[in-house]
Scaffold this motif. Structure first.
Motif, PDB file in Angstrom:
ATOM      1  N   VAL A   1      -8.361   6.013   4.778  1.00 17.64           N
ATOM      2  CA  VAL A   1      -7.779   6.251   6.097  1.00 17.64           C
ATOM      3  C   VAL A   1      -6.280   6.328   5.884  1.00 17.64           C
ATOM      4  O   VAL A   1      -5.694   5.466   5.218  1.00 17.64           O
ATOM      5  CB  VAL A   1      -8.132   5.117   7.084  1.00 17.64           C
ATOM      6  N   CYS A   2      -5.666   7.368   6.399  1.00 15.12           N
ATOM      7  CA  CYS A   2      -4.215   7.560   6.268  1.00 15.12           C
ATOM      8  C   CYS A   2      -3.606   7.625   7.652  1.00 15.12           C
ATOM      9  O   CYS A   2      -4.154   8.288   8.534  1.00 15.12           O
ATOM     10  CB  CYS A   2      -3.913   8.857   5.521  1.00 15.12           C
ATOM     11  N   SER A   3      -2.465   6.965   7.823  1.00 12.49           N
ATOM     12  CA  SER A   3      -1.814   7.017   9.127  1.00 12.49           C
ATOM     13  C   SER A   3      -0.343   6.637   9.017  1.00 12.49           C
ATOM     14  O   SER A   3       0.083   6.017   8.045  1.00 12.49           O
ATOM     15  CB  SER A   3      -2.507   6.084  10.122  1.00 12.49           C
ATOM     16  N   LYS A   4       0.394   7.016  10.044  1.00  9.83           N
ATOM     17  CA  LYS A   4       1.772   6.576  10.203  1.00  9.83           C
ATOM     18  C   LYS A   4       1.715   5.162  10.773  1.00  9.83           C
ATOM     19  O   LYS A   4       0.926   4.872  11.666  1.00  9.83           O
ATOM     20  CB  LYS A   4       2.524   7.496  11.161  1.00  9.83           C
ATOM     21  N   VAL A   5       2.527   4.283  10.247  1.00 14.34           N
ATOM     22  CA  VAL A   5       2.514   2.887  10.672  1.00 14.34           C
ATOM     23  C   VAL A   5       3.478   2.712  11.834  1.00 14.34           C
ATOM     24  O   VAL A   5       4.661   3.027  11.725  1.00 14.34           O
ATOM     25  CB  VAL A   5       2.917   1.956   9.511  1.00 14.34           C
ATOM     26  N   PRO A   6       2.986   2.193  12.965  1.00 14.11           N
ATOM     27  CA  PRO A   6       3.886   1.908  14.090  1.00 14.11           C
ATOM     28  C   PRO A   6       4.862   0.790  13.714  1.00 14.11           C
ATOM     29  O   PRO A   6       4.529  -0.125  12.961  1.00 14.11           O
ATOM     30  CB  PRO A   6       2.949   1.440  15.209  1.00 14.11           C
ATOM     31  N   LYS A   7       6.061   0.884  14.252  1.00 12.28           N
ATOM     32  CA  LYS A   7       7.124  -0.078  13.952  1.00 12.28           C
ATOM     33  C   LYS A   7       6.673  -1.525  14.156  1.00 12.28           C
ATOM     34  O   LYS A   7       7.014  -2.405  13.363  1.00 12.28           O
ATOM     35  CB  LYS A   7       8.335   0.242  14.829  1.00 12.28           C
ATOM     36  N   GLU A   8       5.899  -1.763  15.197  1.00  6.65           N
ATOM     37  CA  GLU A   8       5.484  -3.145  15.481  1.00  6.65           C
ATOM     38  C   GLU A   8       4.536  -3.713  14.421  1.00  6.65           C
ATOM     39  O   GLU A   8       4.336  -4.922  14.347  1.00  6.65           O
ATOM     40  CB  GLU A   8       4.857  -3.261  16.879  1.00  6.65           C
ATOM     41  N   ASP A   9       3.980  -2.849  13.563  1.00  4.47           N
ATOM     42  CA  ASP A   9       3.081  -3.320  12.508  1.00  4.47           C
ATOM     43  C   ASP A   9       3.786  -3.559  11.178  1.00  4.47           C
ATOM     44  O   ASP A   9       3.160  -4.043  10.234  1.00  4.47           O
ATOM     45  CB  ASP A   9       1.926  -2.331  12.309  1.00  4.47           C
ATOM     46  N   PHE A  10       5.071  -3.222  11.052  1.00  7.58           N
ATOM     47  CA  PHE A  10       5.781  -3.434   9.793  1.00  7.58           C
ATOM     48  C   PHE A  10       5.671  -4.882   9.308  1.00  7.58           C
ATOM     49  O   PHE A  10       5.369  -5.105   8.133  1.00  7.58           O
ATOM     50  CB  PHE A  10       7.263  -3.039   9.892  1.00  7.58           C
ATOM     51  N   PRO A  11       5.906  -5.882  10.173  1.00  7.76           N
ATOM     52  CA  PRO A  11       5.830  -7.269   9.686  1.00  7.76           C
ATOM     53  C   PRO A  11       4.447  -7.633   9.130  1.00  7.76           C
ATOM     54  O   PRO A  11       4.345  -8.459   8.233  1.00  7.76           O
ATOM     55  CB  PRO A  11       6.155  -8.115  10.920  1.00  7.76           C
ATOM     56  N   ILE A  12       3.414  -7.003   9.647  1.00  5.00           N
ATOM     57  CA  ILE A  12       2.048  -7.323   9.221  1.00  5.00           C
ATOM     58  C   ILE A  12       1.771  -6.809   7.808  1.00  5.00           C
ATOM     59  O   ILE A  12       1.106  -7.474   7.016  1.00  5.00           O
ATOM     60  CB  ILE A  12       1.011  -6.721  10.214  1.00  5.00           C
ATOM     61  N   ILE A  13       2.287  -5.628   7.481  1.00  6.09           N
ATOM     62  CA  ILE A  13       1.928  -5.014   6.195  1.00  6.09           C
ATOM     63  C   ILE A  13       3.062  -4.982   5.174  1.00  6.09           C
ATOM     64  O   ILE A  13       2.829  -4.606   4.025  1.00  6.09           O
ATOM     65  CB  ILE A  13       1.385  -3.588   6.401  1.00  6.09           C
ATOM     66  N   TRP A  14       4.271  -5.364   5.560  1.00  2.00           N
ATOM     67  CA  TRP A  14       5.418  -5.192   4.668  1.00  2.00           C
ATOM     68  C   TRP A  14       5.218  -5.874   3.317  1.00  2.00           C
ATOM     69  O   TRP A  14       5.567  -5.312   2.271  1.00  2.00           O
ATOM     70  CB  TRP A  14       6.705  -5.662   5.339  1.00  2.00           C
ATOM     71  N   ALA A  15       4.657  -7.064   3.292  1.00  5.22           N
ATOM     72  CA  ALA A  15       4.464  -7.783   2.027  1.00  5.22           C
ATOM     73  C   ALA A  15       3.541  -7.030   1.074  1.00  5.22           C
ATOM     74  O   ALA A  15       3.645  -7.171  -0.144  1.00  5.22           O
ATOM     75  CB  ALA A  15       3.915  -9.186   2.285  1.00  5.22           C
ATOM     76  N   LYS A  16       2.658  -6.212   1.611  1.00  7.12           N
ATOM     77  CA  LYS A  16       1.739  -5.432   0.768  1.00  7.12           C
ATOM     78  C   LYS A  16       2.363  -4.119   0.298  1.00  7.12           C
ATOM     79  O   LYS A  16       2.114  -3.676  -0.816  1.00  7.12           O
ATOM     80  CB  LYS A  16       0.446  -5.162   1.522  1.00  7.12           C
TER      81      LYS A  16
END
Length: 135
Positions: free
Chosen positions: A7-22
């Protein structure tokens, strides 16, 4: 979802904190002296950059882009890309990025990167060589 199961997608700004470490470690491997990882995060948070990811049982790739406006063209530029299993996600994420570019009235995509990308990005043509000299 693609045939590969990614699955490929643009990441919404509000999700950056959730995935940034990965995604940060993937992007750090592609950095040169132009940016550090905090510059990338700042650019994302300030909406200067966009973040696209591909995942399949976990995040496999992260691609950072930026929209560059010139007097006669608007171009979506790939800034950084990193990840594993390139063959699983490259075609799929390119389609998602191209759709984003078209929705934002870009007329071209642009990549400056290592020579190996020429072989991988078959729909792109080599237009120039980037030279650099430290002073």
């Amino acid at each position: 979802m693609s045939l590969s199961g990614n699955v490929c997608s643009k990441v919404p700004k509000e999700d950056f904190p959730i995935i940034w470490a990965k995604v940060a470690p993937m992007l750090e491997k592609a950095l040169d002296e132009s940016y550090d990882i905090l510059d990338i995060l700042d650019g994302l948070n300030e909406n200067r950059f966009q973040l696209f990811i591909s995942w399949n049982k976990g995040i496999e790739s992260a691609v950072v882009t930026e929209v560059a406006s010139y007097p006669r063209a608007k171009i979506l530029r790939y800034v950084l890309a990193g990840g594993t299993n390139l063959e699983n996600w490259l075609g799929d994420i390119q389609q998602v990025i191209e759709k984003f570019a078209k929705r934002n009235n870009c007329t071209q995509l642009e990549v400056a990167g290592r020579k190996g990308w020429v072989k991988k990005l078959k729909d792109f043509k080599e237009k120039a060589v980037l030279l650099s000299k430290e002073i």
